[in-house]
Scaffold this active site. Structure first.
Site, PDB file in Angstrom:
ATOM      1  N   GLU A 146       0.823  -1.220   0.000  1.00  0.00           N
ATOM      2  CA  GLU A 146       0.000   0.000   0.000  1.00  0.00           C
ATOM      3  C   GLU A 146       0.852   1.262   0.000  1.00  0.00           C
ATOM      4  OE1 GLU A 146      -3.528   2.277   2.528  1.00  0.00           O
ATOM      5  OE2 GLU A 146      -3.274   0.109   2.756  1.00  0.00           O
ATOM      6  N   ARG A 147       1.996   1.246   0.669  1.00  0.00           N
ATOM      7  CA  ARG A 147       2.870   2.433   0.662  1.00  0.00           C
ATOM      8  C   ARG A 147       3.362   2.724  -0.752  1.00  0.00           C
ATOM      9  NH1 ARG A 147       7.491   2.229   2.608  1.00  0.00           N
ATOM     10  NH2 ARG A 147       7.793   4.379   3.261  1.00  0.00           N
ATOM     11  N   ARG A 148       3.735   1.673  -1.481  1.00  0.00           N
ATOM     12  CA  ARG A 148       4.182   1.855  -2.864  1.00  0.00           C
ATOM     13  C   ARG A 148       3.061   2.416  -3.739  1.00  0.00           C
ATOM     14  NH1 ARG A 148       5.760  -4.040  -3.432  1.00  0.00           N
ATOM     15  NH2 ARG A 148       5.354  -4.091  -1.190  1.00  0.00           N
ATOM     16  N   ARG A 199       8.375  -6.384   7.618  1.00  0.00           N
ATOM     17  CA  ARG A 199       9.076  -5.193   7.109  1.00  0.00           C
ATOM     18  C   ARG A 199       9.634  -4.346   8.250  1.00  0.00           C
ATOM     19  NH1 ARG A 199       8.295  -3.886   1.779  1.00  0.00           N
ATOM     20  NH2 ARG A 199       8.781  -1.710   2.204  1.00  0.00           N
ATOM     21  N   GLU A 253       3.430  -9.751   5.974  1.00  0.00           N
ATOM     22  CA  GLU A 253       4.309  -8.944   5.133  1.00  0.00           C
ATOM     23  C   GLU A 253       4.646  -7.623   5.809  1.00  0.00           C
ATOM     24  OE1 GLU A 253       5.471  -6.086   1.940  1.00  0.00           O
ATOM     25  OE2 GLU A 253       3.765  -5.958   3.305  1.00  0.00           O
ATOM     26  N   ASN A 254       3.631  -6.998   6.408  1.00  0.00           N
ATOM     27  CA  ASN A 254       3.857  -5.717   7.081  1.00  0.00           C
ATOM     28  C   ASN A 254       4.671  -5.889   8.357  1.00  0.00           C
ATOM     29  OD1 ASN A 254       2.387  -3.135   5.971  1.00  0.00           O
ATOM     30  ND2 ASN A 254       1.086  -4.872   5.461  1.00  0.00           N
TER      31      ASN A 254
END
Length: 271
Positions: free
Chosen positions: A62-64, A99, A95-96
């Protein structure tokens, strides 16, 4: 993502996932990522799945996506998966978490949601995210703190170390007071731990003293500290005590009209 087909999709067709554990997005960092994307493009495809509304739900990235929209990209490299709800939820959370750019409260809520969604225990969470069980347990314990203290952790006003120290207290009023003291005075974690030990020892003595002295006036450790600060600020004798009904009474002693006027000026009271 070797072996998976990469498809170009318009950013307008992508929607955020309800499984997104991140509650805060740093606009400055999104801007920095957008500048990088303008120069180098998106180096890692966004993981998505098709929804029933002819859109694609973002599972990871989502950041990308936000940065790409800011960079005004027309198409984004995406990998389309067929994950079912539970699997998509787990992948998005893991995944989050892996990171390592979630704040501690977001991470704690992610673990909590993962446990509930997949009906697994803390050991299984630890295995899935590649962390030891103690880390999972200590992070989850942060959710026992009052909401306003959790917000302080989320906003990086106090650290996870400070928050863990506060968990030793069970009085929300005292927790809030100590947290504000940490921010106001920039206390280290070690200093906070020492303060809390003193408070707990003081509380234990208070209980014992009440048994022995009955109705005699007892001043709690935190009340003493507040009283000293009031006296320091005003330069006058002050007494702060707690009544039997739980209310606090503040008495300030002054010897002259000028001292009274000074108090009124500080309180912005005109007569």
């Amino acid at each position: 993502m070797r072996g998976l087909k990469i498809t170009s999709i318009s950013p307008a067709l992508l929607i955020p996932s309800i499984s997104q554990p991140r509650e805060q997005f740093d606009d400055e960092k999104i801007g920095e990522l957008a500048a990088s994307i303008k120069q180098y493009g998106i180096l890692q495809p966004i993981l998505v799945r098709k929804t029933t509304q002819a859109q694609f739900e973002i599972i990871a990235g989502e950041r990308r996506w936000r940065a790409a929209k800011l960079a005004q990209l027309k198409k984004l490299p995406c990998v389309v998966t067929n994950l079912i709800n539970e699997d998509a939820f787990a992948v998005a959370l893991i995944e989050n978490i892996q990171r390592e750019d979630l704040n501690p409260i977001e991470e704690a809520n992610a673990y909590k949601r993962l446990i509930k969604a997949l009906n697994i225990n803390q050991d299984q969470v630890a295995q899935r995210v590649g962390k030891d069980r103690a880390t999972i347990a200590n992070t989850l314990r942060l959710l026992r703190l009052p909401k306003d203290i959790q917000d302080m952790v989320s906003n990086a006003e106090i650290s996870m170390g400070h928050a863990r120290a506060l968990l030793a207290l069970d009085n929300q009023e005292i927790i809030s007071f100590v947290a504000k003291k940490i921010i106001r005075e920039g206390l280290s974690v070690r200093r906070v731990e020492s303060l809390i030990r003193a408070l707990k020892n003081g509380s234990a003595s208070l209980v014992e003293t009440k048994k022995n002295l009955g109705a005699q006036e007892i001043v709690e450790p935190m009340v003493k500290e507040i009283q000293k600060k009031i006296e320091y600020e005003l330069g006058l004798k002050a007494i702060l005590k707690r009544e039997s009904n739980g209310a606090y009474v503040l008495s300030i002693s002054f010897l002259s009209a000028s001292q009274l006027n000074d108090i009124l000026d500080r309180l912005s009271i005109e007569i």
